[in-house]
Design a protein around this motif. Structure first.
Motif, PDB file in Angstrom:
ATOM      1  N   PHE A 122      -7.452 -37.007  -4.455  1.00  0.00           N
ATOM      2  CA  PHE A 122      -8.609 -37.173  -5.340  1.00  0.00           C
ATOM      3  C   PHE A 122      -8.750 -38.636  -5.729  1.00  0.00           C
ATOM      4  O   PHE A 122      -7.803 -39.266  -6.206  1.00  0.00           O
ATOM      5  N   LYS A 123      -9.962 -39.180  -5.534  1.00  0.00           N
ATOM      6  CA  LYS A 123     -10.228 -40.564  -5.937  1.00  0.00           C
ATOM      7  C   LYS A 123     -11.165 -40.585  -7.142  1.00  0.00           C
ATOM      8  O   LYS A 123     -12.316 -40.166  -7.034  1.00  0.00           O
ATOM      9  N   TYR A 124     -10.676 -41.086  -8.260  1.00  0.00           N
ATOM     10  CA  TYR A 124     -11.453 -41.158  -9.495  1.00  0.00           C
ATOM     11  C   TYR A 124     -12.633 -42.103  -9.330  1.00  0.00           C
ATOM     12  O   TYR A 124     -12.490 -43.201  -8.799  1.00  0.00           O
ATOM     13  N   GLU A 125     -13.812 -41.663  -9.782  1.00  0.00           N
ATOM     14  CA  GLU A 125     -14.976 -42.547  -9.744  1.00  0.00           C
ATOM     15  C   GLU A 125     -15.451 -42.898 -11.153  1.00  0.00           C
ATOM     16  O   GLU A 125     -15.446 -44.045 -11.545  1.00  0.00           O
ATOM     17  N   ARG A 126     -15.848 -41.876 -11.940  1.00  0.00           N
ATOM     18  CA  ARG A 126     -16.250 -42.140 -13.337  1.00  0.00           C
ATOM     19  C   ARG A 126     -16.220 -40.866 -14.168  1.00  0.00           C
ATOM     20  O   ARG A 126     -16.215 -39.755 -13.629  1.00  0.00           O
ATOM     21  N   ILE A 127     -16.217 -41.078 -15.509  1.00  0.00           N
ATOM     22  CA  ILE A 127     -16.292 -39.943 -16.434  1.00  0.00           C
ATOM     23  C   ILE A 127     -17.768 -39.594 -16.626  1.00  0.00           C
ATOM     24  O   ILE A 127     -18.580 -40.458 -16.952  1.00  0.00           O
ATOM     25  N   LEU A 128     -18.129 -38.325 -16.390  1.00  0.00           N
ATOM     26  CA  LEU A 128     -19.509 -37.885 -16.600  1.00  0.00           C
ATOM     27  C   LEU A 128     -19.743 -37.632 -18.075  1.00  0.00           C
ATOM     28  O   LEU A 128     -20.774 -37.997 -18.630  1.00  0.00           O
ATOM     29  N   SER A 129     -18.803 -36.960 -18.720  1.00  0.00           N
ATOM     30  CA  SER A 129     -18.869 -36.793 -20.168  1.00  0.00           C
ATOM     31  C   SER A 129     -17.484 -36.468 -20.675  1.00  0.00           C
ATOM     32  O   SER A 129     -16.617 -36.016 -19.931  1.00  0.00           O
ATOM     33  N   ASN A 130     -17.325 -36.725 -21.973  1.00  0.00           N
ATOM     34  CA  ASN A 130     -16.009 -36.589 -22.581  1.00  0.00           C
ATOM     35  C   ASN A 130     -16.212 -36.019 -23.971  1.00  0.00           C
ATOM     36  O   ASN A 130     -16.715 -36.689 -24.857  1.00  0.00           O
ATOM     37  N   ASN A 131     -15.892 -34.741 -24.159  1.00  0.00           N
ATOM     38  CA  ASN A 131     -16.037 -34.125 -25.477  1.00  0.00           C
ATOM     39  C   ASN A 131     -14.722 -34.285 -26.226  1.00  0.00           C
ATOM     40  O   ASN A 131     -13.766 -33.550 -25.995  1.00  0.00           O
ATOM     41  N   SER A 132     -14.711 -35.282 -27.114  1.00  0.00           N
ATOM     42  CA  SER A 132     -13.436 -35.627 -27.732  1.00  0.00           C
ATOM     43  C   SER A 132     -13.050 -34.695 -28.869  1.00  0.00           C
ATOM     44  O   SER A 132     -11.895 -34.676 -29.253  1.00  0.00           O
ATOM     45  N   SER A 133     -13.990 -33.908 -29.396  1.00  0.00           N
ATOM     46  CA  SER A 133     -13.555 -32.960 -30.418  1.00  0.00           C
ATOM     47  C   SER A 133     -12.999 -31.698 -29.775  1.00  0.00           C
ATOM     48  O   SER A 133     -12.057 -31.105 -30.268  1.00  0.00           O
ATOM     49  N   ARG A 134     -13.601 -31.282 -28.662  1.00  0.00           N
ATOM     50  CA  ARG A 134     -13.085 -30.100 -27.967  1.00  0.00           C
ATOM     51  C   ARG A 134     -12.015 -30.449 -26.936  1.00  0.00           C
ATOM     52  O   ARG A 134     -11.451 -29.566 -26.307  1.00  0.00           O
ATOM     53  N   LYS A 135     -11.795 -31.736 -26.724  1.00  0.00           N
ATOM     54  CA  LYS A 135     -10.780 -32.209 -25.780  1.00  0.00           C
ATOM     55  C   LYS A 135     -11.023 -31.701 -24.367  1.00  0.00           C
ATOM     56  O   LYS A 135     -10.164 -31.038 -23.771  1.00  0.00           O
TER      57      LYS A 135
END
Lengths: 310, 310
Positions: free
Chosen positions: B23-36
């Motif tokens: 797996f090659k990381y490209e980017r974060i699409l979204s990050n819900n930091s309250s629900r982790k």
């Protein structure tokens, strides 16, 4: 154990530090399964202790770092559960050091802490100016809520190295610190608190026109510091007060707008901008306003306001 | 990669299973930091892959099990961050097998999946009365947001059997209906909406003293109906407006106070009680007030207010 019993042994307990290896689990006070936080009551050296465990949110850095030992992907493996077409479910097992949890310990804990973290039904009440004078103010005064930890901060006795910025002016000054709920690093969950130098303002209820310079000063300098230090523009920050607050020494919460931080609901949180605007529109707004607030059933204010209603 | 290109290689990709080591990381699409939860876009064998990592909530079993190898407390250690009085903050480092994450893989992923999981950043703006006249009002008018579905309800053309109560008075009347997001039964997630009969009030911005009888009527009768039909006392109900609203025909949201319903944040929700109180304190409050609101980056109001700020 009653509050007075707890207080009587606090001096002794202070000699002993909390020790995880001596922690005895008793029960879960509450468990927020969407936020992945659990509040546990137990004991340590026979004294009540509350342990708050919270899983930490993900950061971009974990996936982009070139340090192999810190790279999430290189230090984890998948355990397949099932696969259906293009979808598959796995468990991911990650190196323990890359998957720490945030842990807050309250030790020794009092009945108040236990109540605070025990899951309970909420109720909403309307606090008129008359009810504030008749019920809330005597309650605050008689309960003698301690804010010693706030004074420790303001006097540089504690947490001095955590201060983000400070303005020591006794009228319009404040200190900005990371909130206890924040890990101090993750932009996505940014949560900092401005604690006011002035010790004579309990809450927004006591704000008047003369406090506008204080409010403007806190707003301007805090937003500027958040921008410089954490790269968030003022349009990406939520700044607000709580009413009722958890402690009666005026403070302002700041967090990242995209973050669903706890306690940002409309029946508890009052935007700093709105408070400033209200006072500008009507200098005695908070002297005249009816303020709604939410309490839990075993909070003292619940019974006091229930009785007043009947 | 376009959807058709993706489709054309799916048959080939189906031969290959997703492989975490490739797996090659490209980017974060979204990050819900309250629900982790984090939604990551990357690739595997040159095909797009979405990896959804979610931390798992705590269970009582983890703390009570007598199997030493599975006991959370016995398989973790604390790393102190700081201590102040009775509060201390730590990291907790837990055996990797007791701290797995839920992981969903979509492979190969299409453009639609990528759009679905891409987050829009939010921004907060201050709407002065001048900016309302200059930007918001022309925007509402020119965009001709349709409220035909509201009129269908008010004219009994649609959803007539869903009406909880109605008051057909053209000045102070309204209809109370279950919100589309509610299943109509579960008390714990109760969510009903009062739609005003009067078609000439777009939002709270247009509320004036003459509307107090309308607001009081909606409040009293709705809370009474919720009590009779669903058994919730008025102290257990949250009643509020949205600003900006999702449609510009005045309506009031009601939900169960213990329920963290979406859209109850202080930068979007305005308590009905507060709105009534503001107008009582100052009859032209909503004509004079500066109202904060939150928009997403691809919302038209975002660019309009950004331009006005610069």
């Amino acid at each position: 154990m009653s509050e007075s019993e707890v207080n009587s042994v606090i001096s002794e307990a202070n000699l002993k530090e909390f020790d995880w290896d001596h922690f005895k689990y008793e029960r879960i006070l509450s468990n927020n399964s969407s936020r992945k936080v659990v509040f546990i009551l137990g004991s340590c050296f026979e004294m009540p202790a509350i342990v708050i465990l919270e899983k930490i949110s993900f950061t971009q850095e974990q996936f982009t770092t070139e340090n192999d030992k810190e790279n999430f992907i290189r230090n984890s493996k998948l355990e397949k559960i099932f696969k259906n077409d293009i979808y598959e479910n796995n468990y991911c097992i990650v190196d323990a050091n890359l998957n720490k949890m945030k842990t807050t310990i309250i030790f020794p804990a009092t009945e108040k802490h236990i109540n605070k973290y025990t899951e309970q039904e909420c109720f909403t009440f309307q606090e008129t100016p008359e009810l504030y004078e008749k019920i809330t103010l005597p309650h605050i005064t008689s309960e003698k809520f301690t804010v010693d930890w706030v004074y420790n901060v303001l006097e540089h006795k504690k947490e001095k190295d955590r201060i983000i910025i400070e303005d020591l002016d006794s009228e319009i000054g404040f200190m900005l610190l990371p909130d206890l709920k924040w890990d101090g690093e993750t932009k996505e969950t940014l949560y900092v608190t401005a604690i006011i130098m002035n010790r004579n303002i309990k809450s927004i209820r006591e704000l008047r026109q003369k406090h506008l310079p204080l409010l403007e000063n806190v707003k301007t300098k805090s937003l500027q510091a958040i921008k410089e230090k954490y790269g968030l523009d003022s349009t990406q920050v939520r700044a607000y007060f709580h009413y009722q607050p958890s402690y009666y020494h005026l403070h302002v919460h700041f967090n990242y707008l995209n973050y669903d931080s706890p306690g940002i609901y409309c029946d508890k949180a009052h935007l700093l901008d709105t408070v400033i605007n209200n006072i500008k529109l009507m200098s005695n707004y908070y002297e005249k306003a009816t303020l709604n607030f939410v309490v839990r059933k075993n909070d003292k204010l619940y019974s006091l306001f229930s009785d007043a209603k009947n």
